[in-house]
Scaffold this motif. Structure first.
Motif, PDB file in Angstrom:
ATOM      1  N   MET A 192      26.682  42.876  39.681  1.00 40.62           N
ATOM      2  CA  MET A 192      27.440  44.093  39.445  1.00 40.62           C
ATOM      3  C   MET A 192      27.980  44.062  38.018  1.00 40.62           C
ATOM      4  SD  MET A 192      30.532  45.627  41.762  1.00 40.62           S
ATOM      5  CE  MET A 192      29.404  46.066  43.065  1.00 40.62           C
ATOM      6  N   ASP A 193      27.722  45.126  37.276  1.00 41.48           N
ATOM      7  CA  ASP A 193      28.162  45.200  35.880  1.00 41.48           C
ATOM      8  C   ASP A 193      29.516  45.879  35.773  1.00 41.48           C
ATOM      9  OD1 ASP A 193      25.811  44.015  35.098  1.00 41.48           O
ATOM     10  OD2 ASP A 193      24.782  45.912  34.763  1.00 41.48           O
ATOM     11  N   GLY A 194      30.124  45.776  34.634  1.00 46.94           N
ATOM     12  CA  GLY A 194      31.405  46.430  34.399  1.00 46.94           C
ATOM     13  C   GLY A 194      32.563  45.645  34.982  1.00 46.94           C
ATOM     14  N   TRP A 195      33.736  46.237  34.850  1.00 49.24           N
ATOM     15  CA  TRP A 195      34.951  45.597  35.322  1.00 49.24           C
ATOM     16  C   TRP A 195      35.330  46.096  36.696  1.00 49.24           C
ATOM     17  CZ3 TRP A 195      37.838  41.866  32.786  1.00 49.24           C
ATOM     18  CH2 TRP A 195      37.424  41.562  31.503  1.00 49.24           C
ATOM     19  N   LEU A 196      35.906  45.217  37.505  1.00 52.24           N
ATOM     20  CA  LEU A 196      36.445  45.572  38.813  1.00 52.24           C
ATOM     21  C   LEU A 196      37.960  45.369  38.753  1.00 52.24           C
ATOM     22  CD1 LEU A 196      33.847  43.779  41.110  1.00 52.24           C
ATOM     23  CD2 LEU A 196      33.875  46.169  40.376  1.00 52.24           C
ATOM     24  N   VAL A 197      38.672  46.023  39.651  1.00 53.87           N
ATOM     25  CA  VAL A 197      40.135  45.936  39.687  1.00 53.87           C
ATOM     26  C   VAL A 197      40.561  45.445  41.059  1.00 53.87           C
ATOM     27  CG1 VAL A 197      42.296  47.227  39.527  1.00 53.87           C
ATOM     28  CG2 VAL A 197      40.379  47.832  38.041  1.00 53.87           C
ATOM     29  N   MET A 198      41.407  44.410  41.077  1.00 50.66           N
ATOM     30  CA  MET A 198      41.970  43.894  42.321  1.00 50.66           C
ATOM     31  C   MET A 198      43.441  44.305  42.369  1.00 50.66           C
ATOM     32  SD  MET A 198      41.891  40.023  43.918  1.00 50.66           S
ATOM     33  CE  MET A 198      41.678  39.362  42.299  1.00 50.66           C
ATOM     34  N   ALA A 199      43.807  45.018  43.444  1.00 46.01           N
ATOM     35  CA  ALA A 199      45.180  45.508  43.598  1.00 46.01           C
ATOM     36  C   ALA A 199      45.898  44.729  44.698  1.00 46.01           C
ATOM     37  CB  ALA A 199      45.166  46.999  43.929  1.00 46.01           C
TER      38      ALA A 199
END
Length: 83
Positions: free
Chosen positions: A1-8
């Motif tokens: 998976m490319d790009g950034w992910l966000v963990m909340a």
């Protein structure tokens, strides 16, 4: 998976704990404000590269870190990634 992910998160304590664990595991992360499109109880989130999702998932599960979710940016805001 490319790009950034966000963990909340739902608590600042869990966000800071996750930050410590991920930094210790040498995962490339950034502490950032939780995007307004994501409903969470904590104003802090962690951004990380998509290719690190497997390592992040392993740490979250093995250390029982409580998270709201992991999200991927989309045209309509953010999509929740099923763990």
């Amino acid at each position: 998976m490319d790009g950034w992910l966000v963990m909340a998160f739902d608590s600042t304590q869990q966000a800071l704990r996750a930050e410590m664990l991920l930094e210790y595991a040498e995962v490339d992360i950034d502490l950032c404000p939780t995007p307004k499109e994501i409903t969470a109880g904590c104003a802090l989130s962690i951004r990380f590269p998509g290719h690190a999702l497997g390592a992040v998932r392993e740490i979250i599960v093995s250390e029982t870190v409580e998270i709201r979710g992991i999200y991927s940016p989309s045209a309509m805001g953010y999509d929740n990634i099923k763990l």
